[in-house]
Design an enzyme around this catalytic site. Structure first.
Site, short mmCIF file in Angstrom:
data_model
loop_
_atom_site.label_atom_id
_atom_site.label_comp_id
_atom_site.label_asym_id
_atom_site.label_seq_id
_atom_site.Cartn_x
_atom_site.Cartn_y
_atom_site.Cartn_z
N PHE A 140 24.47 68.38 -34.80
CA PHE A 140 25.22 68.61 -36.04
C PHE A 140 26.60 68.00 -35.88
O PHE A 140 27.42 68.47 -35.10
CB PHE A 140 25.36 70.10 -36.38
CG PHE A 140 26.06 70.30 -37.70
CD1 PHE A 140 25.35 70.18 -38.89
CD2 PHE A 140 27.42 70.55 -37.77
CE1 PHE A 140 25.99 70.33 -40.12
CE2 PHE A 140 28.07 70.71 -38.98
CZ PHE A 140 27.35 70.59 -40.16
N ASP A 225 31.60 65.14 -29.12
CA ASP A 225 32.06 65.83 -30.32
C ASP A 225 32.44 67.26 -29.93
O ASP A 225 31.60 68.14 -29.79
CB ASP A 225 30.94 65.84 -31.36
CG ASP A 225 31.34 66.51 -32.66
OD1 ASP A 225 32.37 67.23 -32.67
OD2 ASP A 225 30.63 66.34 -33.67
N LYS A 254 39.22 71.44 -36.38
CA LYS A 254 39.21 72.89 -36.60
C LYS A 254 40.46 73.57 -36.04
O LYS A 254 41.47 73.65 -36.71
CB LYS A 254 37.92 73.50 -36.05
CG LYS A 254 36.67 73.03 -36.79
CD LYS A 254 35.44 73.80 -36.39
CE LYS A 254 34.20 73.29 -37.10
NZ LYS A 254 34.21 73.47 -38.55
#
Length: 279
Positions: A140, A225, A254
């Site tokens: 993802f 990632d 984030k």
């Protein structure tokens, strides 16, 4: 106005692209959040790590308020007195050489795809339009059109094709599969140190270290990632530190803003981000 009132508003006026829990939050402080009915919760999710520092962290909030009173936006048509300081601090913190800030995690992923491909053409000598990037099953990396094209979750892809070529998918945590997938046109291997959306899948011990060695041997850019795993989420600043390695490109986001605004960053060595020029 109770929980149902706010849920009805969302259902009536919002696109139905998420299915959140039936809890309507209206306040947060540190590790705690409260809903509109006055219930108090211990927030283990931390907005998928966007608020690792806790909700409404006072120091981050104060810095944001002070800057907002002076200058909020310059665009890249001008320089400002904060961008260079951000670059320097991030590089020193993460042992990187170059930084490219972005607005979202998916935008950082799209940017590194461009960078790895251009590095392949300009530095490695891959024939034009033949570059390949290896990714993992159950990955993802976001929801943009290019990224969902190499997802293995058909639900994310349904109705959105055709998709961009140039990606090869291998099992996560399988070094032999990585070795076998590499061709002369391979420019990058991109993976999450721990797969989050797939169910918090931790690879075999030493996997990232072995992947680093394979990429070094084959002249392939290692891209990690760390948008969810980075900035303290796994007990170290970056999850790659558990295997004692440094990726060629690391993606963070984030928690980089403590939840106050959308931001991400591509952290890289000079070779990869060095391929970008103005324009």
């Amino acid at each position: 106005m109770d929980t149902q009132y706010y849920m009805n508003l969302e259902d009536q006026f919002g696109a139905h692209n998420y299915k959140p829990l039936d809890v309507v939050l209206n306040r947060g402080e540190g590790i705690w959040v409260w809903d509109v009915d006055g219930n108090k919760y211990l927030d283990f999710l931390s907005a998928y790590s966007a608020v690792n520092q806790g909700h409404c962290h006072p120091k981050i909030m104060q810095a944001m308020i002070e800057q907002a009173r002076k200058l909020t936006l310059t665009s890249r048509a001008f320089r400002n007195d904060q961008l260079g300081l951000l670059y320097k601090e991030l590089c020193e913190l993460t042992h990187s050489h170059k930084v490219l800030p972005m607005n979202s995690g998916a935008e950082a992923v799209e940017t590194v795809i461009k960078a790895a491909r251009k590095w392949g053409y300009k530095i490695k000598g891959v024939p034009e339009n033949q570059a390949e990037i290896i990714v993992c099953e159950n990955n993802f990396h976001g929801r943009t059109i290019a990224i969902i094209g190499f997802s293995t979750d058909e639900h994310y892809k349904d109705g959105f094709g055709p998709f961009a070529p140039g990606f090869r998918v291998i099992p996560f945590g399988d070094i032999k599969a990585l070795e076998d997938a590499i061709t002369p046109n391979t420019v990058g291997f991109m993976a999450e140190p721990i797969q989050g959306e797939a169910g918090v899948i931790i690879p075999p011990s030493g996997y990232l270290r072995e992947a680093r060695a394979v990429c070094d041997k084959q002249n392939v850019v290692l891209i990690l990632d760390e948008i969810q795993t980075g900035l303290g989420r796994t007990g170290k600043l970056l999850a790659e530190e558990h295997d004692g390695i440094e990726a060629d490109v690391t993606l963070i986001g984030k928690a980089l803003s403590g939840g106050f605004y959308p931001i991400s960053a591509v952290l890289s060595n000079t070779d990869v981000l060095g391929v970008f020029m103005p324009g």
